[in-house]
Design an enzyme around this catalytic site. Sequence first.
Site, PDB file in Angstrom:
ATOM      1  N   ASP A 182       9.052 -44.606   6.974  1.00 52.59           N
ATOM      2  CA  ASP A 182       8.047 -45.049   7.950  1.00 52.59           C
ATOM      3  C   ASP A 182       7.865 -43.955   8.991  1.00 52.59           C
ATOM      4  OD1 ASP A 182       6.323 -46.415   9.561  1.00 52.59           O
ATOM      5  OD2 ASP A 182       7.782 -47.878  10.276  1.00 52.59           O
TER       6      ASP A 182
ATOM      7  N   HIS B 150      13.345 -49.200   6.792  1.00 54.10           N
ATOM      8  CA  HIS B 150      12.336 -48.201   7.116  1.00 54.10           C
ATOM      9  C   HIS B 150      13.096 -47.018   7.685  1.00 54.10           C
ATOM     10  CE1 HIS B 150       8.421 -50.768   7.576  1.00 54.10           C
ATOM     11  NE2 HIS B 150       8.765 -50.552   6.322  1.00 54.10           N
TER      12      HIS B 150
ATOM     13  N   HIS C 232      13.995 -48.731  15.691  1.00 58.35           N
ATOM     14  CA  HIS C 232      13.702 -49.976  16.389  1.00 58.35           C
ATOM     15  C   HIS C 232      14.919 -50.571  17.086  1.00 58.35           C
ATOM     16  CE1 HIS C 232       9.668 -51.166  14.289  1.00 58.35           C
ATOM     17  NE2 HIS C 232       9.658 -49.954  14.816  1.00 58.35           N
TER      18      HIS C 232
ATOM     19  N   ASP D 103       8.380 -43.086  14.909  1.00 56.00           N
ATOM     20  CA  ASP D 103       7.754 -42.714  13.640  1.00 56.00           C
ATOM     21  C   ASP D 103       7.567 -41.213  13.468  1.00 56.00           C
ATOM     22  OD1 ASP D 103       7.475 -45.375  12.676  1.00 56.00           O
ATOM     23  OD2 ASP D 103       5.895 -45.661  14.141  1.00 56.00           O
TER      24      ASP D 103
ATOM     25  N   ASP E 157       9.449 -43.645  20.805  1.00 58.26           N
ATOM     26  CA  ASP E 157       8.631 -43.604  19.602  1.00 58.26           C
ATOM     27  C   ASP E 157       9.539 -43.567  18.375  1.00 58.26           C
ATOM     28  OD1 ASP E 157       6.522 -43.447  17.921  1.00 58.26           O
ATOM     29  OD2 ASP E 157       5.958 -41.393  18.391  1.00 58.26           O
TER      30      ASP E 157
ATOM     31  N   ASP F 124      14.479 -50.944  10.738  1.00 57.62           N
ATOM     32  CA  ASP F 124      13.848 -49.654  10.985  1.00 57.62           C
ATOM     33  C   ASP F 124      14.749 -48.903  11.958  1.00 57.62           C
ATOM     34  OD1 ASP F 124      12.284 -47.699  12.522  1.00 57.62           O
ATOM     35  OD2 ASP F 124      10.520 -48.506  11.518  1.00 57.62           O
TER      36      ASP F 124
ATOM     37  N   GLU G 297      10.827 -57.608   9.913  1.00 58.30           N
ATOM     38  CA  GLU G 297      11.300 -56.428  10.638  1.00 58.30           C
ATOM     39  C   GLU G 297      11.417 -56.704  12.133  1.00 58.30           C
ATOM     40  OE1 GLU G 297       9.816 -51.772  11.312  1.00 58.30           O
ATOM     41  OE2 GLU G 297       8.660 -53.166  10.087  1.00 58.30           O
TER      42      GLU G 297
ATOM     43  N   LYS H 128      12.282 -55.334  16.253  1.00 59.01           N
ATOM     44  CA  LYS H 128      12.093 -54.186  17.132  1.00 59.01           C
ATOM     45  C   LYS H 128      12.799 -54.487  18.442  1.00 59.01           C
ATOM     46  CE  LYS H 128       8.948 -50.603  18.617  1.00 59.01           C
ATOM     47  NZ  LYS H 128       7.615 -50.002  18.543  1.00 59.01           N
TER      48      LYS H 128
ATOM     49  N   TRP I   5       5.862 -57.419  10.502  1.00 57.95           N
ATOM     50  CA  TRP I   5       6.283 -56.964  11.830  1.00 57.95           C
ATOM     51  C   TRP I   5       5.173 -57.311  12.808  1.00 57.95           C
ATOM     52  CZ3 TRP I   5       3.903 -53.571  15.249  1.00 57.95           C
ATOM     53  CH2 TRP I   5       4.634 -53.296  16.418  1.00 57.95           C
TER      54      TRP I   5
END
Length: 300
Positions: free
Chosen positions: A208, A168, A144, A178, A176, A141, A108, A110, A67
């Site tokens: 993640d 993830h 993302h 995570d 955000d 993810d 990955e 985003k 990533w």
Amino acid sequence: MDFARERGIDLDFNPTFFSHDKVKDNLTLSSPDPEIRRFWIDHGKACIRISQYFAEQTGYPCAMNIWIPDGYKDVPADRLGPRARFRDSLDEILSVDYDKTKVYVCLESKVFGIGMESYTVGSSEFTVNYAASRGIISLMDNGHYYPTEVVSDKIPSMLLFNDKIALHVTRGVRWDSDHVVLFDDETKEIAKEIVRNDALDRVLLALDYFDASINRVAAWAIGMRNMEKALLYALVSPSARLKELQDTNQFTELMMMQEELKTYPFGMVWDYYCESCGVPVGEAWYQEVRKYEQDVQLKR
């Protein structure tokens, strides 16, 4: 590797394309500066070799996920050029001779983030197309994407065209991605799609998240237990019956069943599972974390 071997832990790996002096103008593998690109290309090659070493030592495939944070804060003049450079950089990284049965290279995507509010080089469209064309694994993810997008809806489509996919699992809050994983609707839907589509051996499932505002050991345990709860919840659900109701247009009964299942005694199944695994039932595990915090963490 010694630490992992002593504890019987298998290892995956993450080449870190950030938090380094060689991140120039928020760019790495897509940088117009050939020296910057060369540094990160060599780093990616080294990481593949490290991943293969891990796999050979553990006897278990090592997933190596790429990533990059590359992007622009404001509207770019050239959207194609950075992605072309990223493509060429990835091609060079993948030119390393490695065993694809031992190293699972993942890519990955985003959407946007701080410092790249207007343009992300490694977008979903780029990463999915690149992975498909180069025979590597797409990683999604669930923090993302746009707030109205859900990864659970993407999983079946990806499984139709890919032998393996990677995830993830995280929890996005605004910009955000995570936050500690909860036993929430999307986590349960992700688990349902994996289980319902008989894909437990095709989905590389990773979590993640990190949160320094709460005890880090507790954060880890909460997130891990919630992902396990979601998978168990999916495994004990009558998926075949629900599919039958959908295929025979019995949507009223389908809705009724889906709602009734929400209050089925799943907690009892989870408690039995914990007990059979020899771990504390219910919230009792947290007492061990509190003791560790008092005896070890606060004395550091």
